[in-house]
Design a protein around this motif. Sequence first.
Motif, PDB file in Angstrom:
ATOM      1  N   THR A 169       0.861  -1.175   0.000  1.00  0.00           N
ATOM      2  CA  THR A 169       0.000   0.000   0.000  1.00  0.00           C
ATOM      3  C   THR A 169       0.898   1.226   0.000  1.00  0.00           C
ATOM      4  OG1 THR A 169      -1.686  -1.180   1.234  1.00  0.00           O
ATOM      5  CG2 THR A 169      -1.805   1.219   1.247  1.00  0.00           C
ATOM      6  N   ILE A 170       0.667   2.111  -0.914  1.00  0.00           N
ATOM      7  CA  ILE A 170       1.454   3.337  -0.995  1.00  0.00           C
ATOM      8  C   ILE A 170       0.554   4.497  -0.591  1.00  0.00           C
ATOM      9  CG2 ILE A 170       2.731   4.878  -2.521  1.00  0.00           C
ATOM     10  CD1 ILE A 170       3.364   2.398  -4.224  1.00  0.00           C
ATOM     11  N   LYS A 215       8.996  11.703   7.559  1.00  0.00           N
ATOM     12  CA  LYS A 215       9.632  10.381   7.704  1.00  0.00           C
ATOM     13  C   LYS A 215       9.088   9.644   8.925  1.00  0.00           C
ATOM     14  CE  LYS A 215      13.911  11.576   5.330  1.00  0.00           C
ATOM     15  NZ  LYS A 215      15.360  11.778   5.437  1.00  0.00           N
ATOM     16  N   GLU A 216       8.956  10.377  10.029  1.00  0.00           N
ATOM     17  CA  GLU A 216       8.437   9.759  11.253  1.00  0.00           C
ATOM     18  C   GLU A 216       6.987   9.317  11.069  1.00  0.00           C
ATOM     19  OE1 GLU A 216       9.013  12.640  14.348  1.00  0.00           O
ATOM     20  OE2 GLU A 216      11.194  12.359  14.355  1.00  0.00           O
ATOM     21  N   ALA A 217       6.179  10.157  10.442  1.00  0.00           N
ATOM     22  CA  ALA A 217       4.769   9.831  10.227  1.00  0.00           C
ATOM     23  C   ALA A 217       4.624   8.628   9.296  1.00  0.00           C
ATOM     24  CB  ALA A 217       4.020  11.034   9.661  1.00  0.00           C
ATOM     25  N   ARG A 255       3.086   3.015   8.717  1.00  0.00           N
ATOM     26  CA  ARG A 255       3.354   1.633   8.285  1.00  0.00           C
ATOM     27  C   ARG A 255       3.255   0.669   9.464  1.00  0.00           C
ATOM     28  NH1 ARG A 255       6.935   4.479   5.256  1.00  0.00           N
ATOM     29  NH2 ARG A 255       8.666   4.136   6.688  1.00  0.00           N
ATOM     30  N   GLN A 256       3.794   1.087  10.612  1.00  0.00           N
ATOM     31  CA  GLN A 256       3.757   0.257  11.811  1.00  0.00           C
ATOM     32  C   GLN A 256       2.308   0.007  12.250  1.00  0.00           C
ATOM     33  OE1 GLN A 256       5.412   2.175  15.232  1.00  0.00           O
ATOM     34  NE2 GLN A 256       5.405   0.329  16.464  1.00  0.00           N
ATOM     35  N   ILE A 257       1.516   1.053  12.290  1.00  0.00           N
ATOM     36  CA  ILE A 257       0.111   0.925  12.698  1.00  0.00           C
ATOM     37  C   ILE A 257      -0.649   0.032  11.719  1.00  0.00           C
ATOM     38  CG2 ILE A 257      -2.076   2.200  12.926  1.00  0.00           C
ATOM     39  CD1 ILE A 257      -0.214   2.541  15.301  1.00  0.00           C
ATOM     40  N   SER A 286       0.420  -2.289   9.559  1.00  0.00           N
ATOM     41  CA  SER A 286       0.796  -3.703   9.586  1.00  0.00           C
ATOM     42  C   SER A 286       0.381  -4.346  10.902  1.00  0.00           C
ATOM     43  CB  SER A 286       2.291  -3.881   9.334  1.00  0.00           C
ATOM     44  OG  SER A 286       3.050  -3.302  10.365  1.00  0.00           O
ATOM     45  N   GLY A 287       0.452  -3.600  12.003  1.00  0.00           N
ATOM     46  CA  GLY A 287       0.013  -4.134  13.284  1.00  0.00           C
ATOM     47  C   GLY A 287      -1.479  -4.410  13.303  1.00  0.00           C
ATOM     48  N   GLU A 288      -2.256  -3.475  12.794  1.00  0.00           N
ATOM     49  CA  GLU A 288      -3.704  -3.655  12.727  1.00  0.00           C
ATOM     50  C   GLU A 288      -4.056  -4.838  11.829  1.00  0.00           C
ATOM     51  OE1 GLU A 288      -6.361  -2.064  14.234  1.00  0.00           O
ATOM     52  OE2 GLU A 288      -4.850  -1.144  15.512  1.00  0.00           O
ATOM     53  N   ASP A 289      -3.315  -4.983  10.740  1.00  0.00           N
ATOM     54  CA  ASP A 289      -3.553  -6.075   9.815  1.00  0.00           C
ATOM     55  C   ASP A 289      -3.391  -7.412  10.541  1.00  0.00           C
ATOM     56  OD1 ASP A 289      -4.133  -6.993   7.140  1.00  0.00           O
ATOM     57  OD2 ASP A 289      -2.017  -7.510   6.923  1.00  0.00           O
ATOM     58  N   SER A 290      -2.298  -7.545  11.271  1.00  0.00           N
ATOM     59  CA  SER A 290      -2.044  -8.789  12.001  1.00  0.00           C
ATOM     60  C   SER A 290      -3.117  -9.060  13.052  1.00  0.00           C
ATOM     61  CB  SER A 290      -0.677  -8.733  12.691  1.00  0.00           C
ATOM     62  OG  SER A 290       0.340  -8.627  11.737  1.00  0.00           O
ATOM     63  N   ILE A 291      -3.507  -8.022  13.768  1.00  0.00           N
ATOM     64  CA  ILE A 291      -4.539  -8.177  14.801  1.00  0.00           C
ATOM     65  C   ILE A 291      -5.848  -8.669  14.186  1.00  0.00           C
ATOM     66  CG2 ILE A 291      -6.016  -6.887  16.404  1.00  0.00           C
ATOM     67  CD1 ILE A 291      -3.495  -5.105  16.966  1.00  0.00           C
ATOM     68  N   LYS A 292      -6.236  -8.068  13.076  1.00  0.00           N
ATOM     69  CA  LYS A 292      -7.505  -8.455  12.431  1.00  0.00           C
ATOM     70  C   LYS A 292      -7.435  -9.873  11.867  1.00  0.00           C
ATOM     71  CE  LYS A 292      -9.218  -3.894  11.626  1.00  0.00           C
ATOM     72  NZ  LYS A 292      -8.669  -2.664  11.278  1.00  0.00           N
ATOM     73  N   LEU A 293      -6.292 -10.214  11.251  1.00  0.00           N
ATOM     74  CA  LEU A 293      -6.151 -11.568  10.712  1.00  0.00           C
ATOM     75  C   LEU A 293      -6.154 -12.606  11.829  1.00  0.00           C
ATOM     76  CD1 LEU A 293      -3.500 -11.038   7.882  1.00  0.00           C
ATOM     77  CD2 LEU A 293      -5.965 -11.371   7.639  1.00  0.00           C
ATOM     78  N   ASP A 294      -5.455 -12.307  12.925  1.00  0.00           N
ATOM     79  CA  ASP A 294      -5.444 -13.227  14.073  1.00  0.00           C
ATOM     80  C   ASP A 294      -6.851 -13.442  14.613  1.00  0.00           C
ATOM     81  OD1 ASP A 294      -2.690 -13.471  13.906  1.00  0.00           O
ATOM     82  OD2 ASP A 294      -2.279 -12.079  15.558  1.00  0.00           O
ATOM     83  N   ALA A 295      -7.618 -12.366  14.765  1.00  0.00           N
ATOM     84  CA  ALA A 295      -8.977 -12.460  15.293  1.00  0.00           C
ATOM     85  C   ALA A 295      -9.870 -13.290  14.379  1.00  0.00           C
ATOM     86  CB  ALA A 295      -9.568 -11.060  15.489  1.00  0.00           C
TER      87      ALA A 295
END
Length: 111
Positions: free
Chosen positions: A18-19, A45-47, A52-54, A56-65
């Motif tokens: 995702t860009i 750069k920080e944003a 990206r961190q948020i 990918s983290g949300e993606d993992s949480i949703k897939l796990d659930a």
Amino acid sequence: MKFFEVAPNLSMTQHAITIRPLCFSGKTFAKLPADLQAAIIKAGKEAGAYGRQIESGEDSIKLDALEKAGKLKRIAFTDRAKMQSLVDPVMATYAKEIGADAIHAKILAIK
């Protein structure tokens, strides 16, 4: 191709990204003092890293659930190298076709 239908199997090909470009007027940027320009570049750069961190983290949480609820099964994809070798010539041809050879070479050099 009924993209609106949810399927229970998810092949983990890791082929999509995702860009989310962050755009700023060059004219406006050039008018700013150097310290504000530096602050904007640093904040961008920080944003970007945080976003990206948020994401990918949300993606993992949703897939796990979904997986724990029995609504999703992740399928390991082990032929990534083969898929990449098949895609490489197509990407090179397309880059040449649209005059993006130099950009394509820079992208490949990042690896």
